[in-house]
Design a protein around this motif. Sequence first.
Motif, short mmCIF file in Angstrom:
data_model
loop_
_atom_site.label_atom_id
_atom_site.label_comp_id
_atom_site.label_asym_id
_atom_site.label_seq_id
_atom_site.Cartn_x
_atom_site.Cartn_y
_atom_site.Cartn_z
N GLN A 99 0.81 -1.21 0.00
CA GLN A 99 0.00 0.00 0.00
C GLN A 99 0.86 1.27 0.00
O GLN A 99 1.90 1.33 0.67
CB GLN A 99 -0.90 0.02 1.24
CG GLN A 99 -1.94 -1.08 1.25
CD GLN A 99 -2.98 -0.87 0.17
OE1 GLN A 99 -3.36 0.26 -0.15
NE2 GLN A 99 -3.44 -1.96 -0.41
N PRO A 100 0.41 2.32 -0.72
CA PRO A 100 1.14 3.59 -0.70
C PRO A 100 1.28 4.17 0.71
O PRO A 100 2.31 4.78 1.03
CB PRO A 100 0.28 4.51 -1.58
CG PRO A 100 -0.44 3.57 -2.50
CD PRO A 100 -0.70 2.33 -1.68
N GLY A 101 0.30 3.97 1.55
CA GLY A 101 0.38 4.49 2.92
C GLY A 101 1.53 3.88 3.69
O GLY A 101 2.19 4.56 4.49
N GLU A 102 1.81 2.61 3.46
CA GLU A 102 2.94 1.97 4.14
C GLU A 102 4.26 2.54 3.60
O GLU A 102 5.21 2.75 4.37
CB GLU A 102 2.90 0.46 3.99
CG GLU A 102 3.95 -0.21 4.82
CD GLU A 102 3.69 -1.67 5.09
OE1 GLU A 102 4.53 -2.27 5.77
OE2 GLU A 102 2.68 -2.22 4.64
N GLU A 103 4.32 2.79 2.32
CA GLU A 103 5.53 3.38 1.74
C GLU A 103 5.75 4.79 2.29
O GLU A 103 6.86 5.16 2.66
CB GLU A 103 5.41 3.41 0.21
CG GLU A 103 6.67 3.78 -0.51
CD GLU A 103 7.75 2.70 -0.49
OE1 GLU A 103 8.87 3.02 -0.89
OE2 GLU A 103 7.50 1.55 -0.09
N LEU A 104 4.67 5.57 2.40
CA LEU A 104 4.78 6.91 2.98
C LEU A 104 5.23 6.84 4.44
O LEU A 104 6.03 7.66 4.89
CB LEU A 104 3.45 7.66 2.88
CG LEU A 104 3.11 8.24 1.52
CD1 LEU A 104 1.66 8.72 1.49
CD2 LEU A 104 4.05 9.39 1.18
N ALA A 105 4.70 5.87 5.18
CA ALA A 105 5.12 5.71 6.58
C ALA A 105 6.60 5.38 6.66
O ALA A 105 7.30 5.86 7.56
CB ALA A 105 4.28 4.62 7.25
N LEU A 106 7.09 4.58 5.72
CA LEU A 106 8.51 4.26 5.69
C LEU A 106 9.33 5.53 5.44
O LEU A 106 10.36 5.76 6.08
CB LEU A 106 8.80 3.23 4.61
CG LEU A 106 10.28 2.91 4.40
CD1 LEU A 106 10.87 2.25 5.64
CD2 LEU A 106 10.46 2.02 3.19
N TYR A 107 8.87 6.38 4.52
CA TYR A 107 9.58 7.63 4.24
C TYR A 107 9.60 8.51 5.49
O TYR A 107 10.61 9.14 5.80
CB TYR A 107 8.94 8.39 3.08
CG TYR A 107 8.92 7.67 1.75
CD1 TYR A 107 9.62 6.48 1.54
CD2 TYR A 107 8.17 8.17 0.70
CE1 TYR A 107 9.59 5.84 0.32
CE2 TYR A 107 8.14 7.53 -0.52
CZ TYR A 107 8.85 6.36 -0.71
OH TYR A 107 8.80 5.73 -1.93
N LEU A 108 8.49 8.57 6.19
CA LEU A 108 8.43 9.35 7.41
C LEU A 108 9.38 8.78 8.47
O LEU A 108 10.10 9.52 9.13
CB LEU A 108 6.99 9.39 7.94
CG LEU A 108 6.76 10.24 9.17
CD1 LEU A 108 7.16 11.69 8.93
CD2 LEU A 108 5.29 10.16 9.58
#
Length: 135
Positions: free
Chosen positions: A61-70
Amino acid sequence: MARVNEQHLQHQGVTDVITFAYPREILPAALAEADDEGQVLGEILVCPSVAVEAAARLGHQPGEELALYLAHGILHLCGLDDHHPADRRRMRQAERRLMSAVRLEHQLPELFLGEAKSARPLDPPGTSGGRGVRA
């Protein structure tokens, strides 16, 4: 994101995350003297379009990728770096630990975008499923 990347880091093109740590001396006096709790340490910029592309390529999911970036940005604010191979290894280990803790505490896939397509761990950059360039 490409403009910020070029203007501040002299790198061409978009990137997934950029972190700007604030030097203590430029913080307002009240923040510089405050306890670490609630203190502003810097800014983290993440690029949703890069996250969407990476998530589609990697099958999560894109949300998990964004969380990784954060998480990556937070680790930079905590003093970790990733400019050298040994530093990158430490950063990836810390990312995995932080992401595991967040998943356990907050059920990350459900928190961001509902049930995840895949429960497999995210691949680090430079591997067959690597994420993109880090700033």
